[in-house]
Design a protein around this motif. Structure first.
Motif, PDB file in Angstrom:
ATOM      1  N   LEU B  10      60.633  33.999 -44.426  1.00  0.00           N
ATOM      2  CA  LEU B  10      60.646  35.271 -43.698  1.00  0.00           C
ATOM      3  C   LEU B  10      60.806  35.043 -42.200  1.00  0.00           C
ATOM      4  CD1 LEU B  10      57.857  36.955 -45.769  1.00  0.00           C
ATOM      5  CD2 LEU B  10      60.144  37.880 -45.458  1.00  0.00           C
ATOM      6  N   ASP B  84      62.572  47.249 -41.928  1.00  0.00           N
ATOM      7  CA  ASP B  84      62.474  46.679 -43.280  1.00  0.00           C
ATOM      8  C   ASP B  84      62.039  47.738 -44.278  1.00  0.00           C
ATOM      9  OD1 ASP B  84      63.244  44.275 -42.319  1.00  0.00           O
ATOM     10  OD2 ASP B  84      61.270  43.342 -42.383  1.00  0.00           O
ATOM     11  N   SER B  87      65.125  50.194 -44.651  1.00  0.00           N
ATOM     12  CA  SER B  87      66.276  49.617 -45.370  1.00  0.00           C
ATOM     13  C   SER B  87      65.914  49.347 -46.822  1.00  0.00           C
ATOM     14  CB  SER B  87      66.731  48.318 -44.708  1.00  0.00           C
ATOM     15  OG  SER B  87      65.792  47.293 -44.949  1.00  0.00           O
ATOM     16  N   GLY B  88      64.628  49.270 -47.132  1.00  0.00           N
ATOM     17  CA  GLY B  88      64.199  49.071 -48.517  1.00  0.00           C
ATOM     18  C   GLY B  88      63.780  47.652 -48.831  1.00  0.00           C
ATOM     19  N   ILE B  89      64.067  46.704 -47.907  1.00  0.00           N
ATOM     20  CA  ILE B  89      63.796  45.307 -48.261  1.00  0.00           C
ATOM     21  C   ILE B  89      62.293  45.023 -48.324  1.00  0.00           C
ATOM     22  CG2 ILE B  89      63.815  44.279 -45.941  1.00  0.00           C
ATOM     23  CD1 ILE B  89      65.542  42.009 -47.232  1.00  0.00           C
ATOM     24  N   ARG B  91      60.235  46.607 -49.990  1.00  0.00           N
ATOM     25  CA  ARG B  91      59.863  46.724 -51.411  1.00  0.00           C
ATOM     26  C   ARG B  91      60.028  45.377 -52.107  1.00  0.00           C
ATOM     27  NH1 ARG B  91      63.506  50.862 -51.433  1.00  0.00           N
ATOM     28  NH2 ARG B  91      62.518  52.771 -50.793  1.00  0.00           N
ATOM     29  N   MET B  92      61.130  44.697 -51.737  1.00  0.00           N
ATOM     30  CA  MET B  92      61.355  43.394 -52.352  1.00  0.00           C
ATOM     31  C   MET B  92      60.249  42.418 -51.935  1.00  0.00           C
ATOM     32  SD  MET B  92      63.029  40.169 -51.636  1.00  0.00           S
ATOM     33  CE  MET B  92      64.599  40.173 -50.797  1.00  0.00           C
ATOM     34  N   PHE B  93      59.870  42.448 -50.647  1.00  0.00           N
ATOM     35  CA  PHE B  93      58.796  41.558 -50.185  1.00  0.00           C
ATOM     36  C   PHE B  93      57.506  41.841 -50.962  1.00  0.00           C
ATOM     37  CE2 PHE B  93      60.710  41.709 -45.613  1.00  0.00           C
ATOM     38  CZ  PHE B  93      61.784  40.956 -46.056  1.00  0.00           C
ATOM     39  N   LEU B  94      57.190  43.127 -51.084  1.00  0.00           N
ATOM     40  CA  LEU B  94      55.903  43.503 -51.674  1.00  0.00           C
ATOM     41  C   LEU B  94      55.887  43.370 -53.192  1.00  0.00           C
ATOM     42  CD1 LEU B  94      55.122  46.585 -49.420  1.00  0.00           C
ATOM     43  CD2 LEU B  94      54.085  44.332 -49.301  1.00  0.00           C
ATOM     44  N   SER B  95      57.070  43.273 -53.797  1.00  0.00           N
ATOM     45  CA  SER B  95      57.089  43.065 -55.254  1.00  0.00           C
ATOM     46  C   SER B  95      57.089  41.575 -55.586  1.00  0.00           C
ATOM     47  CB  SER B  95      58.317  43.734 -55.880  1.00  0.00           C
ATOM     48  OG  SER B  95      59.495  43.052 -55.504  1.00  0.00           O
ATOM     49  N   SER B  96      57.114  40.730 -54.552  1.00  0.00           N
ATOM     50  CA  SER B  96      57.104  39.279 -54.786  1.00  0.00           C
ATOM     51  C   SER B  96      55.664  38.815 -55.009  1.00  0.00           C
ATOM     52  CB  SER B  96      57.707  38.563 -53.573  1.00  0.00           C
ATOM     53  OG  SER B  96      56.757  38.514 -52.525  1.00  0.00           O
ATOM     54  N   TYR B 259      54.883  49.931 -50.050  1.00  0.00           N
ATOM     55  CA  TYR B 259      55.746  50.829 -50.791  1.00  0.00           C
ATOM     56  C   TYR B 259      54.884  51.855 -51.509  1.00  0.00           C
ATOM     57  CZ  TYR B 259      58.869  52.291 -54.495  1.00  0.00           C
ATOM     58  OH  TYR B 259      59.620  53.021 -55.370  1.00  0.00           O
ATOM     59  N   SER B 260      55.122  53.097 -51.253  1.00  0.00           N
ATOM     60  CA  SER B 260      54.259  54.130 -51.830  1.00  0.00           C
ATOM     61  C   SER B 260      54.469  54.254 -53.328  1.00  0.00           C
ATOM     62  CB  SER B 260      54.540  55.471 -51.162  1.00  0.00           C
ATOM     63  OG  SER B 260      55.793  55.957 -51.576  1.00  0.00           O
ATOM     64  N   GLY B 261      55.675  53.946 -53.771  1.00  0.00           N
ATOM     65  CA  GLY B 261      55.925  54.007 -55.203  1.00  0.00           C
ATOM     66  C   GLY B 261      56.176  55.403 -55.723  1.00  0.00           C
ATOM     67  N   LYS B 262      56.213  56.363 -54.834  1.00  0.00           N
ATOM     68  CA  LYS B 262      56.429  57.730 -55.318  1.00  0.00           C
ATOM     69  C   LYS B 262      57.870  57.923 -55.744  1.00  0.00           C
ATOM     70  CE  LYS B 262      53.964  59.626 -51.906  1.00  0.00           C
ATOM     71  NZ  LYS B 262      53.436  60.624 -51.035  1.00  0.00           N
TER      72      LYS B 262
END
Lengths: 312, 262
Positions: B10, B84, B87-89, B91-96, B259-262
């Motif tokens: 990162l 971040d 742009s949505g990235i 979410r990728m960080f937090l799903s790792s 990410y709120s996930g809503k």
């Protein structure tokens, strides 16, 4: 002996403030299956995917993947394609995948070959050096799939993976995914696209207002429906007319779908002429199809705003 | 793969993002230099300040502009949390499998390095053209300056990160950063010496963390036979304690930018 479920959920609840997103949500996803979650927008599909991805803790109830409650280490066994893209428009395709590989613990030596393999599998090999912001919508969704599969997860969560993707791209995406994956990993697909779910899912669950209201194979859910589905473009049908249609011999499910009325019948050829007699001049169009998962869905799920009180 | 490797990935990604963004890179160095050239020379020649202990106002201003550069850089770097997210990235960080703190660590260390390098670049670019005294010698002076700049940037990264994790919008974040740090710059000795000021201004400068960075930098490069307003020991004591405390506090707080996930 039953195979161990990949995902088990009992009485799960979750709220955003006062709004209850999941309310007594229970299901079991067999390992190796493609499992569809079908429901209207706001029914709780994405919330469930988020919790299964261990990104939000359950408020109550239990949730396990591979027999374990969600926790950060479990995310190494899960790949997630979110409803919105999860990329940086200023990174190239290969930069993004390299970063994802390192975050998900793909060994350095294995990373480059794996990236090449996935880019080839999803038809993106010639885009490796391109900024993700320059990709078309369909390519971005395919890149999302590459990113989610990079660490070879045992459980793949797909939250409306083909939203905004044209039919060609959609077919390419599913072909690429299912060609290699059949039975090897568990896939949970949250979608509004009933035809897509019918085509790719082994099992589906209908979800409404944060609850699972029906679950089974697409074939089992379609059982009990009449053989043909008639979609009628009908200007302002009255409740009395719809009640009459439902009572006619042969007619069973009658649901409103926007400006259309959907009816499942045994024999459309004898049924349709009666409609023109009942509402002369008001029938704009009639489409006859074989009964689909969509018909089963509408039998279980009440449409927002046009639920028909008193209809069977 | 270890958390260190993930944080390093990162870190590298954020450094590359700044290097790719040429306009941000150039403006972060040239804007402070333009302030030095125009404000420094304008005040030196036009107002002829007599209260400065050594050199002219341009030389005096360098320490303040270096601190200002760090403040701007910390603001820009922390705004990347919002980019971040948008742009949505994120979410990728937090799903790792990495914890949010590892993600914060990688990103904020990149912010520290970028801020420190930009500040140092301004100091080194200005040095040949202004009358620095280097009272401890050039090498020692540069090392003191580097230490002060690094501690300052660690502290600022902590402040910016703590704010970014609590404020939902980038506009709100910029507003709060400007509201908190701009006045702090004025009371830090960045633009005028704080000794000899009215007592209320002097008190404000004493409780202002930026004052200690300005003082250390003035002592390292500009001052001639001076012990400064606070002295190097107090400057580094305050900067060191604040840098560690604020940075750890920011890492300890679970960020809201999830990410709120809503």
């Amino acid at each position: 002996m039953q195979p161990t479920p990949a995902v088990e959920v009992h009485d799960l609840s979750y709220s955003y403030g006062d709004r209850r997103a999941l309310d007594g949500f229970s299901l079991s996803v067999p390992a190796g299956s493609v499992f569809g979650l079908l429901g209207p927008n706001g029914s709780g599909k994405s919330t469930f995917v988020t919790m299964l991805a261990a990104m939000a803790p359950p408020a109550s109830g239990s949730l396990s993947a591979f027999g374990q409650p969600p926790h950060s280490a479990l995310r190494a066994r899960i790949g997630t394609v979110f409803q919105e893209n999860a990329s940086d428009p200023m990174m190239t395709v290969s930069e993004l995948l390299r970063l994802a590989g390192r975050l998900f613990g793909v060994p350095r030596a294995a990373l480059e070959p794996r990236i090449r393999e996935l880019l080839a599998q999803f038809g993106l090999s010639d885009r490796a050096g391109e900024l993700t912001g320059n990709l078309s919508g369909g390519m971005r969704r395919r890149l999302e799939m590459c990113r989610a599969l990079l660490h070879n997860p045992e459980l793949l969560l797909l939250d409306e993976p083909t939203t905004g993707v044209d039919p060609d791209e959609r077919r390419a995406l599913w072909d690429a995914l299912l060609r290699r994956d059949t039975g090897q990993r568990t896939v949970v697909l949250a979608t509004n696209d009933l035809a897509e779910a019918d085509a790719v899912c082994d099992l589906v669950a209908f979800i409404q207002a944060g609850r699972v209201i029906a679950t089974g194979t697409p074939a089992a859910l379609k059982q009990g429906l009449r053989h043909e589905s008639v979609r009628v473009g009908w200007e302002s049908p009255t409740a009395e007319q719809l009640r009459m249609v439902a009572e006619w011999a042969g007619g069973s499910e009658v649901t409103r779908d926007g400006g259309f009325v959907r009816i499942t019948v045994d024999d459309a050829s004898t049924f349709v002429p009666r409609l023109f007699t009942l509402a002369p001049g008001a029938i704009r169009s009639v489409t006859i199809e074989k009964a689909s998962l969509e018909d089963a869905y509408f039998r279980h799920v009440t449409r927002r705003g046009d639920a028909m009180a008193g209809m069977p | 793969m270890s958390a260190a490797a993930a944080a390093s990935a990162l870190f590298t990604r954020d450094i590359r993002a700044v290097v790719k963004s040429r306009s941000q890179l150039y403006s972060s160095i040239f804007t402070p230099l333009l302030i030095l050239v125009f404000l420094g020379n304008g005040v030196s020649e036009g107002l002829a300040p007599a209260n400065l202990t050594a050199g002219n106002f341009t030389a005096y201003l360098v320490a303040g502009v270096v601190v200002m550069t760090s403040v701007f850089s910390a603001t820009f770097s922390s705004a990347s949390y919002y980019r971040d997210r948008d742009s949505g990235i994120l979410r990728m960080f937090l799903s790792s499998p990495q914890s949010p703190r590892v993600i914060l660590l990688g990103k904020s260390l990149a912010g520290v390095l970028i801020g420190a390098l930009q500040a140092l670049a301004v100091l080194l670019a200005a040095a040949p053209f202004v009358e620095f005294e280097w009272q401890y010698g050039v090498i020692t002076g540069v090392l003191i300056a580097i230490a002060a700049i690094v501690l300052l940037n660690v502290m600022l990264a902590g402040v910016a990160q703590a704010l970014a994790s609590r404020i939902q919008t980038m506009q709100g974040f910029h507003l709060v950063m400007n509201l908190a740090l701009f006045p702090a710059l004025f009371f830090s000795g960045a633009f005028f010496p704080v000794d000899g000021l009215p007592i209320w201004l002097e008190l404000m400068s004493r409780v202002n963390p930026l004052s200690y960075a300005v003082d250390a930098l003035e002592l390292a490069a500009y001052a001639d036979g001076s012990e400064g307003f606070f002295g190097l020991a107090l400057d580094f004591g305050v900067l060191g304690v604040l840098a560690v405390a604020v940075y750890l506090l920011a890492l300890a707080r679970v960020p809201r930018l999830t990410y709120s996930g809503k």
